[in-house]
Design a protein around this motif. Structure first.
Motif, mmCIF file in Angstrom:
data_model
loop_
_atom_site.group_PDB
_atom_site.id
_atom_site.type_symbol
_atom_site.label_atom_id
_atom_site.label_comp_id
_atom_site.label_asym_id
_atom_site.label_seq_id
_atom_site.Cartn_x
_atom_site.Cartn_y
_atom_site.Cartn_z
ATOM 1 N N ARG A 236 -32.843 -20.656 7.056
ATOM 2 C CA ARG A 236 -31.864 -20.925 8.113
ATOM 3 C C ARG A 236 -30.764 -19.866 8.110
ATOM 4 N NH1 ARG A 236 -32.300 -26.365 6.500
ATOM 5 N NH2 ARG A 236 -30.266 -26.244 5.460
ATOM 6 N N GLN A 237 -30.379 -19.444 6.894
ATOM 7 C CA GLN A 237 -29.351 -18.414 6.775
ATOM 8 C C GLN A 237 -29.835 -17.095 7.379
ATOM 9 O OE1 GLN A 237 -28.253 -17.527 2.728
ATOM 10 N NE2 GLN A 237 -26.404 -16.422 3.310
ATOM 11 N N ILE A 238 -31.094 -16.770 7.148
ATOM 12 C CA ILE A 238 -31.664 -15.540 7.689
ATOM 13 C C ILE A 238 -31.686 -15.591 9.214
ATOM 14 C CG2 ILE A 238 -33.839 -14.263 7.926
ATOM 15 C CD1 ILE A 238 -34.352 -14.854 4.954
ATOM 16 N N ILE A 239 -32.135 -16.714 9.777
ATOM 17 C CA ILE A 239 -32.165 -16.869 11.227
ATOM 18 C C ILE A 239 -30.754 -16.772 11.807
ATOM 19 C CG2 ILE A 239 -32.662 -18.481 13.104
ATOM 20 C CD1 ILE A 239 -35.161 -17.236 11.937
ATOM 21 N N GLY A 253 -29.809 -7.478 4.238
ATOM 22 C CA GLY A 253 -30.232 -7.188 2.874
ATOM 23 C C GLY A 253 -29.055 -7.024 1.930
ATOM 24 N N GLU A 254 -27.994 -6.348 2.402
ATOM 25 C CA GLU A 254 -26.799 -6.168 1.571
ATOM 26 C C GLU A 254 -26.163 -7.509 1.236
ATOM 27 O OE1 GLU A 254 -24.142 -3.554 3.543
ATOM 28 O OE2 GLU A 254 -25.487 -1.811 3.456
ATOM 29 N N ARG A 255 -26.104 -8.391 2.228
ATOM 30 C CA ARG A 255 -25.471 -9.693 1.994
ATOM 31 C C ARG A 255 -26.305 -10.566 1.057
ATOM 32 N NH1 ARG A 255 -23.210 -13.289 6.960
ATOM 33 N NH2 ARG A 255 -22.049 -11.339 7.237
ATOM 34 N N LEU A 256 -27.632 -10.493 1.196
ATOM 35 C CA LEU A 256 -28.519 -11.331 0.390
ATOM 36 C C LEU A 256 -28.875 -10.697 -0.959
ATOM 37 C CD1 LEU A 256 -30.957 -12.486 3.222
ATOM 38 C CD2 LEU A 256 -29.232 -13.892 2.090
ATOM 39 N N MET A 261 -36.832 -4.146 3.424
ATOM 40 C CA MET A 261 -38.239 -4.477 3.603
ATOM 41 C C MET A 261 -38.490 -5.952 3.298
ATOM 42 S SD MET A 261 -41.588 -2.665 1.921
ATOM 43 C CE MET A 261 -41.106 -1.093 2.664
ATOM 44 N N HIS A 262 -37.810 -6.452 2.235
ATOM 45 C CA HIS A 262 -37.954 -7.865 1.873
ATOM 46 C C HIS A 262 -37.394 -8.753 2.985
ATOM 47 C CE1 HIS A 262 -37.479 -11.138 -1.470
ATOM 48 N NE2 HIS A 262 -38.402 -11.441 -0.556
ATOM 49 N N VAL A 263 -36.267 -8.333 3.555
ATOM 50 C CA VAL A 263 -35.681 -9.075 4.673
ATOM 51 C C VAL A 263 -36.659 -9.125 5.840
ATOM 52 C CG1 VAL A 263 -33.880 -9.056 6.455
ATOM 53 C CG2 VAL A 263 -33.281 -8.586 4.085
ATOM 54 N N SER A 264 -37.297 -7.984 6.120
ATOM 55 C CA SER A 264 -38.252 -7.916 7.225
ATOM 56 C C SER A 264 -39.411 -8.883 7.024
ATOM 57 C CB SER A 264 -38.781 -6.482 7.351
ATOM 58 O OG SER A 264 -39.725 -6.392 8.399
ATOM 59 N N ARG A 265 -39.920 -8.959 5.781
ATOM 60 C CA ARG A 265 -41.025 -9.878 5.499
ATOM 61 C C ARG A 265 -40.589 -11.328 5.651
ATOM 62 N NH1 ARG A 265 -42.278 -6.152 1.185
ATOM 63 N NH2 ARG A 265 -41.189 -7.524 -0.283
ATOM 64 N N LEU A 266 -39.402 -11.655 5.116
ATOM 65 C CA LEU A 266 -38.906 -13.031 5.211
ATOM 66 C C LEU A 266 -38.667 -13.422 6.668
ATOM 67 C CD1 LEU A 266 -36.340 -13.100 2.259
ATOM 68 C CD2 LEU A 266 -38.583 -14.189 2.340
ATOM 69 N N CYS A 270 -40.476 -16.428 8.840
ATOM 70 C CA CYS A 270 -39.719 -17.495 9.511
ATOM 71 C C CYS A 270 -40.106 -17.583 10.988
ATOM 72 C CB CYS A 270 -38.212 -17.236 9.394
ATOM 73 S SG CYS A 270 -37.534 -17.426 7.742
ATOM 74 N N LEU A 271 -40.166 -16.414 11.634
ATOM 75 C CA LEU A 271 -40.479 -16.402 13.063
ATOM 76 C C LEU A 271 -41.900 -16.889 13.319
ATOM 77 C CD1 LEU A 271 -38.779 -13.048 14.139
ATOM 78 C CD2 LEU A 271 -37.938 -15.379 14.430
ATOM 79 N N ALA A 272 -42.823 -16.542 12.424
ATOM 80 C CA ALA A 272 -44.204 -16.999 12.587
ATOM 81 C C ALA A 272 -44.285 -18.516 12.471
ATOM 82 C CB ALA A 272 -45.091 -16.336 11.532
ATOM 83 N N ARG A 273 -43.519 -19.077 11.520
ATOM 84 C CA ARG A 273 -43.525 -20.535 11.340
ATOM 85 C C ARG A 273 -42.938 -21.228 12.564
ATOM 86 N NH1 ARG A 273 -40.461 -23.850 6.436
ATOM 87 N NH2 ARG A 273 -40.770 -25.948 7.308
ATOM 88 N N LEU A 274 -41.835 -20.667 13.086
ATOM 89 C CA LEU A 274 -41.218 -21.263 14.268
ATOM 90 C C LEU A 274 -42.138 -21.140 15.482
ATOM 91 C CD1 LEU A 274 -37.540 -19.992 13.850
ATOM 92 C CD2 LEU A 274 -38.408 -22.289 13.405
#
Length: 282
Positions: A236-239, A253-256, A261-266, A270-274
């Motif tokens: 939810r935080q990423i979205i 990425g800086e905040r997390l 690249m990891h942010v892109s995968r996550l 998320c978008l695929a699940r939604l």
């Protein structure tokens, strides 16, 4: 933690007593809200049990107001208090108008009421156009000077008379008068006379409105809201960071504390699940 661990039952088991409604987690609040709305529909308005059910619903769902108010946090902590208070009005309106028969989550139903009330607050209390601060202050002095001279002279003062009292040039007074027009704007809900004889009424928005091409997205938003609510906290935080705060993947990425690249995968996950959830409901 389940809802049952948060409450202790009174003599009427179908209406539990919530120890601290404001501390109920959002997922538990959704389940408990259904129970309280079910009871609210059959309780007599004005009775102690009705008031208890309604007040509990308000406290349990205060997090919705804080969430909606979060998008306006750039206005500063002092104004945020007013924003939250105004948002609470929207929440109460949503509670009073919600029906379980709508077959929609209360969170989805309530957010437009909360946000709408906040936007109405800004519309009614803010400048309609951007005006420099010196002119905003001059408008206040102009209003006081007009009131004083009108009372003293028994008529509207001239620009020259205002200029002398305010210790400003006539051009500056005219500029302040022009700027004051930016402080008020016509409400879209303003009633207008209709017909040749002025009889009948219509709202301003009825005459200037255009078809909103995005209106068809409303149903999609109603479907998407509970899917987002079912995501875990990090997703939810990423979205929220990507689509509400509109951060770049690098900023996320800086905040997390993870790579872009990891942010892109996550985010893709998320978008695929939604997307799957949206397709499953259509």
């Amino acid at each position: 933690m389940t809802p049952m661990t948060m409450v202790k039952h009174t003599q009427t088991p179908e209406l539990p007593e919530v120890a601290d409604p404001s501390q109920v987690p959002p997922k538990d609040a959704r389940e408990l809200s259904r129970l309280f709305f079910r009871q609210l529909a059959v309780l007599e308005e004005g009775t102690p049990r009705y008031s208890y059910a309604r007040n509990t619903l308000i406290e349990m769902n205060m997090s919705l107001v804080r969430f909606a108010a979060g998008r306006f946090r750039s206005r500063g902590p002092e104004e945020m208090d007013d924003i939250v208070q105004v948002g609470m009005i929207g929440l109460i309106k949503a509670i009073d108008r919600f029906e379980l028969s709508r077959e929609v989550e209360f969170t989805t139903f309530a957010i437009p009421y909360v946000v709408g009330e906040i936007k109405r607050f800004f519309r009614d209390t803010s400048w309609a156009v951007h005006v420099p601060r010196r002119l905003q202050e001059a408008r206040v002095h102009l209003a006081r000077a007009k009131e004083e001279l009108s009372s003293r002279l028994g008529r509207n003062p001239t620009v020259m008379e205002l200029s002398e009292l305010m210790s400003l040039s006539e051009d500056e007074v005219r500029e302040a008068q022009l700027a004051s027009n930016g402080y008020t704007s016509a409400s879209l809900d303003a009633a207008l006379g209709t017909g040749e004889d002025g009889g009948g009424e219509g709202a301003l928005q009825d005459f200037i409105g255009l078809e909103d091409a995005a209106l068809e997205l409303v149903e999609d938003f109603h479907t998407l809201a509970p899917l987002v609510a079912d995501l875990d906290e990090r997703d939810r935080q990423i979205i929220h960071m990507r689509f509400v705060e509109e951060l770049t993947q690098a900023q996320m990425g800086e905040r997390l504390g993870i790579s872009q690249m990891h942010v892109s995968r996550l985010l893709s996950r998320c978008l695929a699940r939604l997307r799957e959830g949206m397709l499953a409901t259509h």
